[in-house]
Design a protein around this motif. Structure first.
Motif, PDB file in Angstrom:
ATOM      1  N   VAL A 159     -20.089 -46.060  86.039  1.00 42.70           N
ATOM      2  CA  VAL A 159     -18.802 -45.350  86.159  1.00 42.70           C
ATOM      3  C   VAL A 159     -18.781 -44.163  85.265  1.00 42.70           C
ATOM      4  O   VAL A 159     -19.280 -44.224  84.146  1.00 42.70           O
ATOM      5  CB  VAL A 159     -17.755 -46.317  86.060  1.00 42.70           C
ATOM      6  N   ALA A 160     -18.199 -42.917  85.559  1.00 45.23           N
ATOM      7  CA  ALA A 160     -17.773 -41.775  84.617  1.00 45.23           C
ATOM      8  C   ALA A 160     -16.402 -41.679  84.881  1.00 45.23           C
ATOM      9  O   ALA A 160     -16.014 -41.472  86.048  1.00 45.23           O
ATOM     10  CB  ALA A 160     -19.026 -40.750  84.625  1.00 45.23           C
ATOM     11  N   ILE A 161     -15.741 -41.273  83.972  1.00 42.43           N
ATOM     12  CA  ILE A 161     -14.289 -41.109  84.171  1.00 42.43           C
ATOM     13  C   ILE A 161     -14.285 -39.683  83.277  1.00 42.43           C
ATOM     14  O   ILE A 161     -14.337 -39.615  82.317  1.00 42.43           O
ATOM     15  CB  ILE A 161     -13.373 -42.236  83.553  1.00 42.43           C
ATOM     16  N   ASP A 162     -13.379 -38.669  83.980  1.00 44.83           N
ATOM     17  CA  ASP A 162     -12.769 -37.647  83.418  1.00 44.83           C
ATOM     18  C   ASP A 162     -11.704 -37.999  82.445  1.00 44.83           C
ATOM     19  O   ASP A 162     -10.601 -38.279  83.038  1.00 44.83           O
ATOM     20  CB  ASP A 162     -12.453 -36.649  84.431  1.00 44.83           C
ATOM     21  N   HIS A 163     -11.715 -37.684  81.234  1.00 44.69           N
ATOM     22  CA  HIS A 163     -10.478 -37.751  80.474  1.00 44.69           C
ATOM     23  C   HIS A 163      -9.415 -36.737  80.501  1.00 44.69           C
ATOM     24  O   HIS A 163      -8.426 -37.072  79.938  1.00 44.69           O
ATOM     25  CB  HIS A 163     -11.058 -38.050  78.964  1.00 44.69           C
TER      26      HIS A 163
ATOM     27  N   GLN B 279      -7.411 -44.984  85.473  1.00 45.28           N
ATOM     28  CA  GLN B 279      -8.623 -44.985  85.982  1.00 45.28           C
ATOM     29  C   GLN B 279      -9.765 -45.952  85.070  1.00 45.28           C
ATOM     30  O   GLN B 279     -10.572 -46.766  85.563  1.00 45.28           O
ATOM     31  CB  GLN B 279      -9.434 -43.680  86.115  1.00 45.28           C
ATOM     32  N   LEU B 280      -9.396 -45.821  83.825  1.00 45.36           N
ATOM     33  CA  LEU B 280     -10.127 -46.607  82.870  1.00 45.36           C
ATOM     34  C   LEU B 280     -10.013 -48.183  83.007  1.00 45.36           C
ATOM     35  O   LEU B 280     -10.847 -48.772  82.881  1.00 45.36           O
ATOM     36  CB  LEU B 280      -9.830 -46.181  81.361  1.00 45.36           C
ATOM     37  N   ALA B 281      -8.528 -48.280  83.273  1.00 43.81           N
ATOM     38  CA  ALA B 281      -8.271 -49.950  83.341  1.00 43.81           C
ATOM     39  C   ALA B 281      -8.975 -50.393  84.893  1.00 43.81           C
ATOM     40  O   ALA B 281      -9.532 -51.577  84.694  1.00 43.81           O
ATOM     41  CB  ALA B 281      -6.925 -49.907  83.374  1.00 43.81           C
ATOM     42  N   LEU B 282      -8.871 -49.684  85.574  1.00 41.76           N
ATOM     43  CA  LEU B 282      -9.845 -49.977  86.976  1.00 41.76           C
ATOM     44  C   LEU B 282     -10.954 -50.147  86.753  1.00 41.76           C
ATOM     45  O   LEU B 282     -11.651 -51.074  87.489  1.00 41.76           O
ATOM     46  CB  LEU B 282      -9.421 -49.065  88.039  1.00 41.76           C
ATOM     47  N   ALA B 283     -11.654 -49.321  86.118  1.00 35.05           N
ATOM     48  CA  ALA B 283     -13.086 -49.471  85.697  1.00 35.05           C
ATOM     49  C   ALA B 283     -13.650 -50.631  84.903  1.00 35.05           C
ATOM     50  O   ALA B 283     -14.687 -51.013  84.970  1.00 35.05           O
ATOM     51  CB  ALA B 283     -13.645 -47.975  85.205  1.00 35.05           C
ATOM     52  N   CYS B 284     -12.536 -51.029  84.424  1.00 28.66           N
ATOM     53  CA  CYS B 284     -12.888 -52.211  83.244  1.00 28.66           C
ATOM     54  C   CYS B 284     -11.954 -53.385  83.476  1.00 28.66           C
ATOM     55  O   CYS B 284     -11.021 -53.886  82.696  1.00 28.66           O
ATOM     56  CB  CYS B 284     -12.745 -51.782  81.923  1.00 28.66           C
ATOM     57  N   PRO B 285     -12.303 -53.935  84.690  1.00 29.30           N
ATOM     58  CA  PRO B 285     -11.428 -55.308  85.145  1.00 29.30           C
ATOM     59  C   PRO B 285     -11.624 -56.418  84.238  1.00 29.30           C
ATOM     60  O   PRO B 285     -10.597 -57.118  84.282  1.00 29.30           O
ATOM     61  CB  PRO B 285     -11.778 -55.557  86.606  1.00 29.30           C
TER      62      PRO B 285
ATOM     63  N   ALA C  89      -6.220 -45.070  75.111  1.00 27.64           N
ATOM     64  CA  ALA C  89      -6.534 -45.697  76.445  1.00 27.64           C
ATOM     65  C   ALA C  89      -7.273 -46.786  76.350  1.00 27.64           C
ATOM     66  O   ALA C  89      -7.267 -47.908  76.988  1.00 27.64           O
ATOM     67  CB  ALA C  89      -7.080 -44.770  77.506  1.00 27.64           C
ATOM     68  N   VAL C  90      -8.544 -46.759  75.452  1.00 21.60           N
ATOM     69  CA  VAL C  90      -9.201 -47.976  75.426  1.00 21.60           C
ATOM     70  C   VAL C  90      -8.722 -49.143  74.732  1.00 21.60           C
ATOM     71  O   VAL C  90      -9.064 -50.308  75.068  1.00 21.60           O
ATOM     72  CB  VAL C  90     -10.506 -47.511  74.582  1.00 21.60           C
ATOM     73  N   PHE C  91      -7.892 -48.763  73.499  1.00 18.10           N
ATOM     74  CA  PHE C  91      -7.444 -49.746  72.604  1.00 18.10           C
ATOM     75  C   PHE C  91      -6.851 -51.031  73.248  1.00 18.10           C
ATOM     76  O   PHE C  91      -7.246 -52.450  73.089  1.00 18.10           O
ATOM     77  CB  PHE C  91      -6.357 -49.190  71.519  1.00 18.10           C
TER      78      PHE C  91
END
Length: 340
Positions: A197-201, A209-215, A232-234
């Motif tokens: 997956v690639a996400i535009d910050h 989008q990040l949460a959805l990509a990392c269920p 967003a990652v933390f």
């Protein structure tokens, strides 16, 4: 060597206050230095531009001494030996050196590594097979330690370090989510580099989008950026997640700490989730460089490790290119072609 040749040098004229500007650099022209007994004279062919150089412009305590006012900006280079008074090197030898932002330099041979252009393009010694590639390798091997099936998130995923991080993690069997700036870079990360997956910050709904990509959460986060990407990652870090801290480019131009104190919440999470958060400098793991060169060269040869370079012509253009690097304007490993 004609006596008329000049050594063009770019020196630090003043220390930046916030983001660097062209006036912080000075272009000088001097006679080409002479090689003393035991030395070689190098003609610089390629110069690497890297984010760490911003830190060298500040007179602040760090893991390396700052560049002095009036001194040549430092940096990794690929060079040709054009005169030798050192029995280990001959004119015409191609070497990896640390000669900085200039067209000629002398060296006593310490730290020089001979390069074979038949094995890989010379520029790869500054990128995928050089310091950035080894930084990715060392950070993953010693701190990230991705396991098969884990989720690895990589910031600045289209950059010189991030691109290698994600590809190695994929080789190790992990699921990889790359974060990059803009649709073109994201398409490259998910297409050419093969990230899952690639996400535009820059997207307004980046956090969602990040949460959805990392269920299933994040097991390894390779930190190159800081800022809103880290925010967003933390919350998504799993118990026992590992965070190799390689760079914080979003903060390099900060003159002082900003915002309210988030340290207590961060420390609670470190304790509660048993997180490993470790900063590192690649030279700490220098003994592993032969392992890296052997493995990475094999991955490069069989097509599992790919790279992209952003080459700028002319040393005079190095300051502008470097300023653009800190703003994310480059696409791939940023290199200056100094000489043909």
């Amino acid at each position: 060597m004609p006596e008329a040749l000049e050594n063009v040098r770019i020196t630090l004229a003043s220390r930046p206050k916030g983001s660097p500007v062209p006036e912080n650099f000075q272009i000088e022209r001097q006679p080409v230095p002479a090689a003393a007994e035991g030395e070689v004279l190098l003609q610089i062919l390629f110069l690497s531009l890297d984010p760490y150089m911003r830190g060298r412009m500040d007179d602040a305590k760090s893991y390396a001494a700052p560049v002095g006012i009036g001194q040549v900006m430092e940096g990794g280079t690929v060079a040709r030996v054009i005169r030798s008074r050192n029995s280990d090197f001959a004119p015409g030898d191609l070497v990896l050196s640390h000669s900085g932002w200039q067209t000629y330099a002398t060296s006593n041979g310490e730290g020089l590594r001979k390069l074979d252009p038949q094995q890989a393009p010379l520029t790869t010694a500054l990128g995928v097979l050089g310091m950035p590639g080894f930084t990715a390798y060392a950070g993953l091997r010693n701190i990230g330690k991705p396991q098969h099936g884990e989720t690895v998130v990589v910031a600045a995923a289209s950059g010189a370090v991030g691109a290698v991080v994600g590809q190695i993690a994929r080789i190790r069997g992990a699921r990889v989510v790359g974060i990059a700036g803009g649709a073109e870079k994201c398409a490259y990360v998910s297409g050419e580099l093969g990230f899952d997956v690639a996400i535009d910050h820059r997207a307004k709904d980046f956090t969602a989008q990040l949460a959805l990509a990392c269920p299933d959460g994040i097991d390894v986060y390779f930190e190159n950026v800081g800022g809103h990407v880290w925010e967003a990652v933390f919350p998504l870090l799993n118990d026992f997640a590992r965070v190799p801290v390689c760079g914080l480019i979003a903060h390099y131009n900060n003159e002082a700490a900003e915002g309210f104190d988030r340290l207590p919440g961060f420390m609670r999470a470190v304790l509660r989730k048993s997180l490993t958060v470790r900063g590192f400098i690649q030279r700490e793991f220098a003994a592993q460089r032969p392992d890296f060169l052997e493995e990475a060269s094999g991955w490069l040869a069989d097509g599992r490790l790919k790279f992209r370079e952003d080459i700028v012509d002319g040393l005079d253009n190095a300051p502008e290119a470097f300023i653009g690097l800190l703003q994310g304007k480059n696409f791939g490993k940023l290199i200056v072609r100094v000489s043909e």
